[in-house]
Design a protein around this motif. Sequence first.
Motif, PDB file in Angstrom:
ATOM      1  N   ILE A 161      11.180  -2.311  10.517  1.00  0.00           N
ATOM      2  CA  ILE A 161       9.904  -2.939  10.189  1.00  0.00           C
ATOM      3  C   ILE A 161       9.100  -1.868   9.469  1.00  0.00           C
ATOM      4  N   LEU A 162       8.627  -2.170   8.268  1.00  0.00           N
ATOM      5  CA  LEU A 162       7.925  -1.181   7.448  1.00  0.00           C
ATOM      6  C   LEU A 162       6.510  -1.635   7.143  1.00  0.00           C
ATOM      7  N   SER A 163       5.551  -0.780   7.500  1.00  0.00           N
ATOM      8  CA  SER A 163       4.185  -0.907   7.004  1.00  0.00           C
ATOM      9  C   SER A 163       3.978   0.309   6.101  1.00  0.00           C
ATOM     10  N   PRO A 164       4.096   0.137   4.788  1.00  0.00           N
ATOM     11  CA  PRO A 164       4.080   1.299   3.883  1.00  0.00           C
ATOM     12  C   PRO A 164       2.717   1.951   3.765  1.00  0.00           C
ATOM     13  N   THR A 165       2.706   3.203   3.305  1.00  0.00           N
ATOM     14  CA  THR A 165       1.439   3.913   3.094  1.00  0.00           C
ATOM     15  C   THR A 165       0.625   3.231   2.009  1.00  0.00           C
ATOM     16  N   ASP A 166       1.282   2.724   0.979  1.00  0.00           N
ATOM     17  CA  ASP A 166       0.670   1.799   0.025  1.00  0.00           C
ATOM     18  C   ASP A 166       1.792   1.069  -0.708  1.00  0.00           C
ATOM     19  N   SER A 167       1.419   0.118  -1.525  1.00  0.00           N
ATOM     20  CA  SER A 167       2.420  -0.767  -2.133  1.00  0.00           C
ATOM     21  C   SER A 167       3.341  -0.034  -3.106  1.00  0.00           C
TER      22      SER A 167
END
Length: 327
Positions: free
Chosen positions: A92-98
Amino acid sequence: MNKRSVLHSVAAMAIISAVGILPGSPLFAGSKEIVYITPNINLSFWRYMSKGVESIATKQGYKFQALNSNDEARTQLSNAQDAIARGVAGIILSPTDSSTAPSVLELAEKAGIPVVISDIGTNSGEYVSIISSDNYEGANGVGKALAAALKAKGWESNSVGIVAVSQARKNGQARTKGFRDAMKEAGIAKEAGFQQLRSYTVDETFKFTQDMLTASPGMKGIFIQSDQPTIGALKAIRAARRQGDVLVAAFDGIPEFIDLLKSGDILVTGMQQPYLMGQRATETLFQALGGATPPKEIAVPVLVVTTENLESQLPTVKETVFANEGL
């Protein structure tokens, strides 16, 4: 492709080579571990989301680990390397930004490891699904509530400031557009200032708000697109002795917001449901691991919580927003 993207791609290919991953082949078919790669676990929003991921992963009998990227793209890529080298079942990835997500997605695709993106979004790359809040509608609802309150006080000709999350994030772009559209619809045209958060701290927003109050003494409203930074705006308003003279609208939520909404220090906030988002993301990942094809995009509603509707919303807020923590 820009220079930053090229560097991320080169780094990703170097990692693939270093850990000996064969393109398209899962490392360990029997893996029973789910990893959550988060921008910053020290922020309550990501901590609540992590708990949501963990609740579903452990329920399914899987090991779980959250890997903190400390808001750094390089650390995020290193976390992806570690997870892939261990042969996790899914990420599951919540990236630092797009813009930083594609390099992680490239690594995972080469390793045959499915990825579900939970919030922020990505500019490109292969993934199972994106779980996102309806940021546009949430911010639009916040804007409408603020506009109504400004009009009720006869302040519609005054200016409103915005302290935004990074506009390199798709969610940040949606929040800004949703709010501005609400202001435009209400005929509130003056903007006191627009600043983007970088460190997401109380001190940073204190300075942004202080500068806006000084430069635009007629400012009567401010929209802060993140929870903890909202505390900085409130401190700046108090320091300027402008309590009750500047209406504060926020986004997201921390337990302290409950009393601040009750007192009216915060007029309205658009509360994402991070615990629920983490759960939905992990449920979607398990669907993919089971051979199903989940929807490519899944939107989770944003709760527009005001001083007036707080009590009726509170039971939901406690669970899906705050993960039953701190209340």
